[in-house]
Design a protein around this motif. Structure first.
Motif, PDB file in Angstrom:
ATOM      1  N   PHE A  66      26.719  68.961 -25.732  1.00  0.00           N
ATOM      2  CA  PHE A  66      25.697  68.389 -24.859  1.00  0.00           C
ATOM      3  C   PHE A  66      24.700  67.539 -25.643  1.00  0.00           C
ATOM      4  O   PHE A  66      24.142  66.571 -25.129  1.00  0.00           O
ATOM      5  CB  PHE A  66      24.952  69.516 -24.138  1.00  0.00           C
ATOM      6  CG  PHE A  66      23.820  69.054 -23.257  1.00  0.00           C
ATOM      7  CD1 PHE A  66      24.069  68.545 -21.992  1.00  0.00           C
ATOM      8  CD2 PHE A  66      22.506  69.128 -23.699  1.00  0.00           C
ATOM      9  CE1 PHE A  66      23.031  68.123 -21.169  1.00  0.00           C
ATOM     10  CE2 PHE A  66      21.456  68.718 -22.892  1.00  0.00           C
ATOM     11  CZ  PHE A  66      21.720  68.208 -21.627  1.00  0.00           C
ATOM     12  N   PHE A  67      24.484  67.885 -26.906  1.00  0.00           N
ATOM     13  CA  PHE A  67      23.380  67.307 -27.672  1.00  0.00           C
ATOM     14  C   PHE A  67      23.812  66.062 -28.449  1.00  0.00           C
ATOM     15  O   PHE A  67      24.990  65.742 -28.556  1.00  0.00           O
ATOM     16  CB  PHE A  67      22.786  68.361 -28.604  1.00  0.00           C
ATOM     17  CG  PHE A  67      22.234  69.555 -27.860  1.00  0.00           C
ATOM     18  CD1 PHE A  67      21.015  69.474 -27.210  1.00  0.00           C
ATOM     19  CD2 PHE A  67      22.970  70.736 -27.769  1.00  0.00           C
ATOM     20  CE1 PHE A  67      20.507  70.550 -26.506  1.00  0.00           C
ATOM     21  CE2 PHE A  67      22.471  71.826 -27.077  1.00  0.00           C
ATOM     22  CZ  PHE A  67      21.240  71.733 -26.439  1.00  0.00           C
ATOM     23  N   GLY A  68      22.811  65.359 -28.968  1.00  0.00           N
ATOM     24  CA  GLY A  68      23.058  64.185 -29.791  1.00  0.00           C
ATOM     25  C   GLY A  68      23.543  63.010 -28.977  1.00  0.00           C
ATOM     26  O   GLY A  68      22.970  62.636 -27.946  1.00  0.00           O
ATOM     27  N   GLU A  69      24.632  62.409 -29.442  1.00  0.00           N
ATOM     28  CA  GLU A  69      25.175  61.204 -28.817  1.00  0.00           C
ATOM     29  C   GLU A  69      25.526  61.432 -27.342  1.00  0.00           C
ATOM     30  O   GLU A  69      25.330  60.555 -26.499  1.00  0.00           O
ATOM     31  CB  GLU A  69      26.418  60.757 -29.593  1.00  0.00           C
ATOM     32  CG  GLU A  69      27.022  59.448 -29.110  1.00  0.00           C
ATOM     33  CD  GLU A  69      28.248  59.057 -29.921  1.00  0.00           C
ATOM     34  OE1 GLU A  69      29.095  58.345 -29.375  1.00  0.00           O
ATOM     35  OE2 GLU A  69      28.337  59.479 -31.095  1.00  0.00           O
ATOM     36  N   SER A  70      26.021  62.635 -27.030  1.00  0.00           N
ATOM     37  CA  SER A  70      26.404  62.944 -25.656  1.00  0.00           C
ATOM     38  C   SER A  70      25.202  62.877 -24.721  1.00  0.00           C
ATOM     39  O   SER A  70      25.265  62.277 -23.637  1.00  0.00           O
ATOM     40  CB  SER A  70      27.024  64.343 -25.575  1.00  0.00           C
ATOM     41  OG  SER A  70      28.081  64.470 -26.487  1.00  0.00           O
ATOM     42  N   PHE A  71      24.101  63.489 -25.125  1.00  0.00           N
ATOM     43  CA  PHE A  71      22.901  63.495 -24.294  1.00  0.00           C
ATOM     44  C   PHE A  71      22.371  62.073 -24.097  1.00  0.00           C
ATOM     45  O   PHE A  71      21.906  61.708 -23.013  1.00  0.00           O
ATOM     46  CB  PHE A  71      21.837  64.404 -24.915  1.00  0.00           C
ATOM     47  CG  PHE A  71      20.677  64.697 -24.006  1.00  0.00           C
ATOM     48  CD1 PHE A  71      20.815  64.701 -22.626  1.00  0.00           C
ATOM     49  CD2 PHE A  71      19.426  64.963 -24.547  1.00  0.00           C
ATOM     50  CE1 PHE A  71      19.744  64.988 -21.784  1.00  0.00           C
ATOM     51  CE2 PHE A  71      18.333  65.243 -23.717  1.00  0.00           C
ATOM     52  CZ  PHE A  71      18.500  65.247 -22.337  1.00  0.00           C
ATOM     53  N   ASN A  72      22.463  61.250 -25.137  1.00  0.00           N
ATOM     54  CA  ASN A  72      22.038  59.858 -25.012  1.00  0.00           C
ATOM     55  C   ASN A  72      22.881  59.108 -23.984  1.00  0.00           C
ATOM     56  O   ASN A  72      22.365  58.305 -23.205  1.00  0.00           O
ATOM     57  CB  ASN A  72      22.107  59.150 -26.372  1.00  0.00           C
ATOM     58  CG  ASN A  72      21.046  59.652 -27.339  1.00  0.00           C
ATOM     59  OD1 ASN A  72      19.975  60.104 -26.917  1.00  0.00           O
ATOM     60  ND2 ASN A  72      21.331  59.595 -28.630  1.00  0.00           N
ATOM     61  N   GLU A  73      24.194  59.387 -23.974  1.00  0.00           N
ATOM     62  CA  GLU A  73      25.078  58.754 -22.987  1.00  0.00           C
ATOM     63  C   GLU A  73      24.750  59.240 -21.577  1.00  0.00           C
ATOM     64  O   GLU A  73      24.766  58.466 -20.613  1.00  0.00           O
ATOM     65  CB  GLU A  73      26.546  59.052 -23.331  1.00  0.00           C
ATOM     66  CG  GLU A  73      27.063  58.331 -24.556  1.00  0.00           C
ATOM     67  CD  GLU A  73      27.024  56.817 -24.414  1.00  0.00           C
ATOM     68  OE1 GLU A  73      27.375  56.322 -23.327  1.00  0.00           O
ATOM     69  OE2 GLU A  73      26.603  56.142 -25.373  1.00  0.00           O
ATOM     70  N   ILE A  74      24.469  60.534 -21.456  1.00  0.00           N
ATOM     71  CA  ILE A  74      24.116  61.095 -20.140  1.00  0.00           C
ATOM     72  C   ILE A  74      22.827  60.456 -19.633  1.00  0.00           C
ATOM     73  O   ILE A  74      22.698  60.125 -18.447  1.00  0.00           O
ATOM     74  CB  ILE A  74      23.992  62.625 -20.229  1.00  0.00           C
ATOM     75  CG1 ILE A  74      25.358  63.260 -20.526  1.00  0.00           C
ATOM     76  CG2 ILE A  74      23.439  63.193 -18.920  1.00  0.00           C
ATOM     77  CD1 ILE A  74      25.292  64.726 -20.921  1.00  0.00           C
ATOM     78  N   LYS A  75      21.864  60.244 -20.525  1.00  0.00           N
ATOM     79  CA  LYS A  75      20.608  59.596 -20.126  1.00  0.00           C
ATOM     80  C   LYS A  75      20.859  58.190 -19.594  1.00  0.00           C
ATOM     81  O   LYS A  75      20.224  57.749 -18.625  1.00  0.00           O
ATOM     82  CB  LYS A  75      19.653  59.533 -21.327  1.00  0.00           C
ATOM     83  CG  LYS A  75      19.031  60.866 -21.715  1.00  0.00           C
ATOM     84  CD  LYS A  75      18.154  60.676 -22.953  1.00  0.00           C
ATOM     85  CE  LYS A  75      17.545  61.985 -23.412  1.00  0.00           C
ATOM     86  NZ  LYS A  75      16.756  61.798 -24.666  1.00  0.00           N
ATOM     87  N   LYS A  76      21.771  57.449 -20.228  1.00  0.00           N
ATOM     88  CA  LYS A  76      22.102  56.097 -19.752  1.00  0.00           C
ATOM     89  C   LYS A  76      22.676  56.141 -18.335  1.00  0.00           C
ATOM     90  O   LYS A  76      22.319  55.327 -17.477  1.00  0.00           O
ATOM     91  CB  LYS A  76      23.113  55.437 -20.701  1.00  0.00           C
ATOM     92  CG  LYS A  76      22.544  55.031 -22.040  1.00  0.00           C
ATOM     93  CD  LYS A  76      23.630  54.402 -22.908  1.00  0.00           C
ATOM     94  CE  LYS A  76      23.101  54.101 -24.305  1.00  0.00           C
ATOM     95  NZ  LYS A  76      24.166  53.544 -25.184  1.00  0.00           N
ATOM     96  N   ILE A  77      23.572  57.106 -18.101  1.00  0.00           N
ATOM     97  CA  ILE A  77      24.169  57.237 -16.770  1.00  0.00           C
ATOM     98  C   ILE A  77      23.095  57.580 -15.745  1.00  0.00           C
ATOM     99  O   ILE A  77      23.069  57.026 -14.640  1.00  0.00           O
ATOM    100  CB  ILE A  77      25.285  58.306 -16.787  1.00  0.00           C
ATOM    101  CG1 ILE A  77      26.424  57.874 -17.705  1.00  0.00           C
ATOM    102  CG2 ILE A  77      25.810  58.562 -15.374  1.00  0.00           C
ATOM    103  CD1 ILE A  77      27.431  58.970 -17.999  1.00  0.00           C
ATOM    104  N   GLY A  79      20.049  56.759 -15.741  1.00  0.00           N
ATOM    105  CA  GLY A  79      19.272  55.566 -15.443  1.00  0.00           C
ATOM    106  C   GLY A  79      19.926  54.648 -14.426  1.00  0.00           C
ATOM    107  O   GLY A  79      19.257  53.831 -13.786  1.00  0.00           O
ATOM    108  N   GLU A  80      21.250  54.816 -14.237  1.00  0.00           N
ATOM    109  CA  GLU A  80      21.995  53.923 -13.346  1.00  0.00           C
ATOM    110  C   GLU A  80      22.250  54.514 -11.962  1.00  0.00           C
ATOM    111  O   GLU A  80      22.701  53.809 -11.060  1.00  0.00           O
ATOM    112  CB  GLU A  80      23.347  53.579 -13.996  1.00  0.00           C
ATOM    113  CG  GLU A  80      23.220  52.841 -15.325  1.00  0.00           C
ATOM    114  CD  GLU A  80      24.535  52.792 -16.083  1.00  0.00           C
ATOM    115  OE1 GLU A  80      25.519  53.406 -15.596  1.00  0.00           O
ATOM    116  OE2 GLU A  80      24.574  52.149 -17.154  1.00  0.00           O
ATOM    117  N   VAL A  81      21.988  55.826 -11.788  1.00  0.00           N
ATOM    118  CA  VAL A  81      22.352  56.467 -10.509  1.00  0.00           C
ATOM    119  C   VAL A  81      21.113  56.683  -9.639  1.00  0.00           C
ATOM    120  O   VAL A  81      19.974  56.594 -10.096  1.00  0.00           O
ATOM    121  CB  VAL A  81      23.067  57.819 -10.745  1.00  0.00           C
ATOM    122  CG1 VAL A  81      24.345  57.619 -11.549  1.00  0.00           C
ATOM    123  CG2 VAL A  81      22.151  58.830 -11.419  1.00  0.00           C
TER     124      VAL A  81
END
Length: 374
Positions: A66-77, A79-81
């Motif tokens: 969940f942490f690190g790069e994964s959480f950053n990707e989830i944050k981007k998603i 922002g789009e929904v």
């Protein structure tokens, strides 16, 4: 609408985990309705950091952390929904994610999935769970745009744990693409009356009481039935097998192991009726699958089926050995009514328990939460 579902797992419909089955149904029919569906899952047992899993009409972005790069990707998603849907309780990833959503003022919904019934909370770490809820979880319940429950009875369970007044009910369902919804035809080809249970063997499913209920059947009933327990043989499953052996019921109670896809549907078709003995449940997906196969049912009241009792599709019992036994005897004695019960079960599926109807209801709730935030 653009919708994100966040889960543990890969939304695999061929798993005993009912939450994955639910996500698969909701995502598929939301996509069919023309909405942009994102599903993000965490699967810690996965070797790769990331896997894109293609499902029927949607994709699942799966991370092994969940942490690190994964959480950053989830944050981007995020922002789009337009809205985020979180699933299950006692889950620290949800706590972190919901706090982020509150900070960003992004609407989100939580589905409890029966996680707040008293017996399940008391299965382990009861006081720790209560403390965890007060310190971490209650805030995200209170701050949610809405809390989704799967049965009306579950509303009362959830209301004890939050001051959030927007608790709404939308049932689960089955995928009608997998069923013909044809009334079951009974004949004399079976030497014995076949019935069974489908799903996990968790303690809350109360399978041991079912086994003891069968053991207490009068010989005239015991000699003409065969029960199939369908599910993965975990530690609890091994314990149940030992009970069956101790009671010398191996010829009456059969453990089939897990069955999926056509094997599962074919097994259900071979049954004369279905039994669900759970201490707690929210109209299990397995119950719906049995009804969609046209099976009359014996279901415990604590499986939260009371609101559907007037359908006359099932016999309702208490999750006690003697009453489960009585329910088995009652349904056998009323064999002449099986055809009518089969028809009534199919009506419940057509009108209430299917993903097309359930998803449309949930989508309307999303729209209300986005356009009229509390």
């Amino acid at each position: 609408m653009k919708i994100l579902h966040f889960i543990l797992g890969k939304a695999n419909p061929d798993r005993a985990n009912g939450v994955n089955v639910v996500i698969n149904g909701l995502a598929k029919y939301s996509a069919l309705a023309g909405h942009d569906i994102q599903v993000v899952g965490i699967s810690k047992g996965m070797h790769e950091k990331f896997e894109l899993v293609k499902r029927d009409g949607f994709e699942v972005k799966v991370y092994n952390s969940f942490f690190g790069e994964s959480f950053n990707e989830i944050k981007k998603i995020i922002g789009e929904v337009d809205i985020v849907h979180l699933h299950s309780v006692w889950q620290h990833y949800n706590i972190i994610l919901a706090n982020y959503l509150l900070k960003k003022n992004k609407p989100y919904v939580i589905t409890i999935h029966s996680g707040l019934t008293e017996d399940r909370i008391k299965q382990s770490n009861y006081w720790i769970k209560l403390a965890y809820h007060q310190i971490f979880q209650k805030r995200i319940f209170d701050g949610a745009s809405g809390i989704h429950v799967i049965t009306k009875e579950e509303m009362s369970d959830v209301a004890k744990y939050t001051r959030n007044n927007n608790i709404f009910f939308v049932p689960n369902g089955v995928d009608l693409d997998n069923y013909n919804l044809i009334k079951k035809e009974y004949n004399e080809s079976n030497l014995k009356i076949q019935f069974g249970y489908l799903g996990r063997f968790g303690v809350e499913k109360n399978i041991s009481s079912l086994i003891y209920a069968i053991a207490r059947l009068p010989l005239e009933y015991l000699n003409k039935v065969q029960c199939h327990l369908i599910g993965p043989i975990d530690k609890e499953g091994e314990r149940l097998k030992k009970i069956v052996e101790k009671l010398e019921l191996q010829s009456v109670i059969k453990f089939t192991g897990p069955l999926y896809d056509s094997d599962k549907y074919n097994m259900l078709k071979q049954l004369d009726f279905y039994i669900h003995p759970a201490h707690s449940d929210v109209v299990s997906i397995a119950v719906m699958e049995a009804m969609a196969s046209g099976l009359p049912c014996v279901i415990t009241r604590t499986s939260q089926v009371s609101y559907y009792y007037n359908s006359k599709a099932f016999i309702m019992v208490e999750p006690l050995i003697e009453d489960i036994k009585s329910g088995i005897i009652e349904i056998i004695d009323n064999e002449a009514d099986w055809g009518h019960m089969s028809q009534n079960a199919l009506k419940l599926i057509a009108h209430n328990f299917n993903w097309k109807n359930a998803t449309n209801r949930l989508l309307r709730q999303y729209e209300l939460l986005i356009t009229h935030p509390s």
